[in-house]
Design a protein around this motif. Structure first.
Motif, PDB file in Angstrom:
ATOM      1  N   GLU A   1       0.844  -1.195   0.000  1.00  0.00           N
ATOM      2  CA  GLU A   1       0.000   0.000   0.000  1.00  0.00           C
ATOM      3  C   GLU A   1       0.870   1.232   0.000  1.00  0.00           C
ATOM      4  OE1 GLU A   1      -1.702   1.757   3.694  1.00  0.00           O
ATOM      5  OE2 GLU A   1      -1.574  -0.304   4.436  1.00  0.00           O
TER       6      GLU A   1
ATOM      7  N   SER B   1       0.168   5.860  -0.805  1.00  0.00           N
ATOM      8  CA  SER B   1      -0.833   6.920  -0.829  1.00  0.00           C
ATOM      9  C   SER B   1      -0.700   7.723  -2.110  1.00  0.00           C
ATOM     10  CB  SER B   1      -0.685   7.841   0.392  1.00  0.00           C
ATOM     11  OG  SER B   1       0.583   8.489   0.378  1.00  0.00           O
TER      12      SER B   1
ATOM     13  N   ARG C   1      -4.258   9.920   0.053  1.00  0.00           N
ATOM     14  CA  ARG C   1      -5.280   8.876   0.163  1.00  0.00           C
ATOM     15  C   ARG C   1      -4.607   7.508   0.136  1.00  0.00           C
ATOM     16  NH1 ARG C   1      -7.605  12.052  -4.206  1.00  0.00           N
ATOM     17  NH2 ARG C   1      -9.367  13.309  -3.498  1.00  0.00           N
TER      18      ARG C   1
ATOM     19  N   VAL D   1      -3.976   3.778  -0.726  1.00  0.00           N
ATOM     20  CA  VAL D   1      -4.314   2.965  -1.891  1.00  0.00           C
ATOM     21  C   VAL D   1      -3.523   1.667  -1.809  1.00  0.00           C
ATOM     22  CG1 VAL D   1      -4.252   2.819  -4.414  1.00  0.00           C
ATOM     23  CG2 VAL D   1      -4.714   5.010  -3.320  1.00  0.00           C
TER      24      VAL D   1
ATOM     25  N   LEU E   1      -9.808  -0.153   1.303  1.00  0.00           N
ATOM     26  CA  LEU E   1      -8.944   0.662   0.447  1.00  0.00           C
ATOM     27  C   LEU E   1      -9.272   0.479  -1.023  1.00  0.00           C
ATOM     28  CD1 LEU E   1      -5.421   0.060   2.049  1.00  0.00           C
ATOM     29  CD2 LEU E   1      -7.050   1.912   2.507  1.00  0.00           C
ATOM     30  N   PRO E   2      -9.196   1.545  -1.821  1.00  0.00           N
ATOM     31  CA  PRO E   2      -9.196   1.376  -3.270  1.00  0.00           C
ATOM     32  C   PRO E   2      -7.982   0.575  -3.684  1.00  0.00           C
ATOM     33  CG  PRO E   2      -8.609   3.631  -2.698  1.00  0.00           C
ATOM     34  CD  PRO E   2      -9.006   2.953  -1.419  1.00  0.00           C
TER      35      PRO E   2
ATOM     36  N   LEU F   1     -10.192   9.234  -8.199  1.00  0.00           N
ATOM     37  CA  LEU F   1     -10.413   9.242  -6.758  1.00  0.00           C
ATOM     38  C   LEU F   1     -11.086  10.532  -6.296  1.00  0.00           C
ATOM     39  CD1 LEU F   1      -7.073   7.650  -5.466  1.00  0.00           C
ATOM     40  CD2 LEU F   1      -9.300   6.553  -5.791  1.00  0.00           C
TER      41      LEU F   1
END
Length: 509
Positions: A62, A64, A68, A70, A104-105, A224
């Protein structure tokens, strides 16, 4: 077609650096236990590990993007061509499940020759396992975004590579199901050049965008932003939601003769779908090739309207004026937009401005009638708030298929009819000379439709559409759309769905 160029391959590290916030990536990978199925090609695995510096063909973790969080799943082509065996499938599936659990996307970026042939059927069926995990992620209404790198083929393309809510691809990438080497070995000739090129798939509406890796971050940010738009934090200033609200005098409809409305809807300077989006959308992500230079009669886009994330599905007469057809394929594409709205929990706005669907042998054999029925049925049962803007022409079943929503607003010179008035005249009178009379008799105009309870609001138009008057009017239309989307956002979905068809019952209150 011309010979396909070979693009450079993008490594996972390069893609992470280009797409994610600097220093934000954290791996989720853990050591994988040795499987019995891997014993048969242990030397090849060892060589792949030495060459790639990886323990498998998949990297997960992961990071960001503009702060955000992701989740990411990236293929490594230098590890046995990015092929997917049982261990790689386990890593992919566990990462998808973790992203779902964390809410999470997910950005998936495959580059692969497909299933790992050394593991055969056991590896092949892992595509079902991965697909089930993707389904669960999407059922949670979490974004699943795909960026296809060069090359992506076989079972990877036919499973998690083709399930994105939004799918982009690297320029000139080879994307397809059938490997060219396999085709040549089986049939003794080269596979047609250019067919499996990302640009060709984009032209045929199979992927949403062809995006250079250095532009991927901006592309994802746009998506997003729409998906995370907060309707309670509306923009001010020049955004169309600051335009004057439509007053009560405009909510009704001045009496308009039907034939003058039909002729006015066909004027070249009259604003079209893309004009409306230019003024109404604060953020706009065109999907499925709708931003291209070639004319298209149907557009799908993610957009913020009045600060609210929205899926837009629109019929554009200017595409028809440019020679584009509107047939079964476009209706299937419209349903894809409806599915996207439902999958992401976003309201749907349909925009109608079309002289009608293609009337041809090909359209009939392609199932035009059935596609209209399926689209109409899908819209009536869609489990998100829906709205229609009747922008101009509304001829035939294709227009009807995008019409019955929770709120319907129309321009005063827009209209809806079972056929072009000229066609109706030909049926009834045997010629087209009575088109005006037929339009009046059939009550096709917005004012007549408002009186008959088929519209919620009619927006009066300026006498002529010069640049300034068109922009003012389109901003006013955007404000009306925003207000209706606000109103239906707080209404129970079951009530909305029940009421969608009630307005067509004669004598309803």
């Amino acid at each position: 077609m011309t010979q396909q160029a070979t693009p450079g391959r993008i490594s996972p590290e390069e893609l992470i650096a280009l797409a994610l916030d600097p220093g934000s990536f954290r791996t989720w990978d853990r050591p994988l236990p040795r499987l019995a199925i891997e014993e048969g090609y242990a030397e090849e695995l060892a060589a792949a590990k030495a060459k790639s510096g990886r323990d498998e063909s998949i990297i997960t973790g992961e990071g960001s993007i503009e702060g955000r969080r992701v989740a990411v799943i990236l293929s490594e082509f230098t590890f046995l061509g990015g092929s997917i065996g049982v261990s790689a499938a386990t890593r992919i599936t566990e990462a998808i499940e973790k992203a779902t659990h964390l809410g999470l996307p997910l950005l998936a970026s495959p580059v692969s020759g497909g299933t790992r042939m050394q593991e055969g059927t056991a590896a092949f069926v892992q595509m079902a396992r991965i697909t089930a995990a993707v389904n669960a992620h999407k059922r949670a209404r979490l974004p699943y975004l795909v960026y296809l790198r060069h090359p992506t083929t076989g079972g990877v393309f036919a499973s998690w590579g083709s399930l994105g809510h939004v799918t982009a691809a690297q320029p000139q990438a080879m994307i397809g199901f059938l490997g060219p080497k396999v085709y040549k070995a089986l049939f003794g000739k080269e596979f047609p050049a250019g067919v499996q090129q990302s640009e060709n798939l984009h032209r045929h509406g199979k992927i949403d965008a062809v995006t250079h890796p250095r532009h991927l971050r901006k592309f994802i940010i746009g998506i997003l932003t729409v998906l995370n738009a907060n309707p309670d934090e509306l923009r001010t200033g020049n955004h169309p939601d600051s335009a004057p609200a439509v007053d009560d005098a405009d909510t009704g409809a001045r009496e308009t003769q039907s034939w003058p409305a039909v002729t006015a809807s066909r004027l070249p300077l009259r604003p079209g779908l893309r004009d409306f989006l230019r003024v109404a959308a604060g953020d706009l992500v065109p999907l499925g090739g709708t931003a291209g230079e070639s004319p298209k009669t149907l557009a799908i886009a993610l957009a913020t309207i009045g600060g609210r994330g929205t899926v837009v599905v629109g019929l554009d007469r200017k595409g028809a004026d440019g020679g584009a057809t509107f047939g079964p394929a476009e209706l299937r594409e419209a349903r894809r937009g409806m599915d996207l709205a439902e999958a992401l929990g976003l309201p749907l706005l349909t925009v109608i401005d079309t002289p009608g669907a293609e009337l041809s042998k090909e359209a009939e054999e392609g199932g035009l009638g059935q596609e209209i029925a399926l689209t109409l049925a899908k819209l009536l049962d869609l489990r998100v708030p829906t709205m229609t803007l009747l922008l101009g022409q509304g001829a035939g079943g294709g227009a009807l298929a995008l019409f019955p929503t929770d709120r319907i607003v129309a321009f005063s010179n827009s209209w809806l009819a079972p056929l072009l008035p000229e066609g109706a005249s030909a049926i009834v009178h045997g010629n087209t000379r009575h088109a005006g009379a037929m339009a009046q008799q059939q009550r096709v105009s917005a004012s007549a439709m408002f009186q008959d309870g088929l519209l919620d609001e009619v927006l009066e138009e300026p006498d002529s559409f010069q640049a300034r008057s068109a922009n003012i009017f389109l901003a006013k239309a955007a404000s009306a759309v925003d207000q209706h989307l606000r109103d239906i956002a707080t209404t129970d979905l079951d009530v909305l769905i029940k009421d969608r068809s009630r307005r067509y019952v004669p004598g309803r209150p």
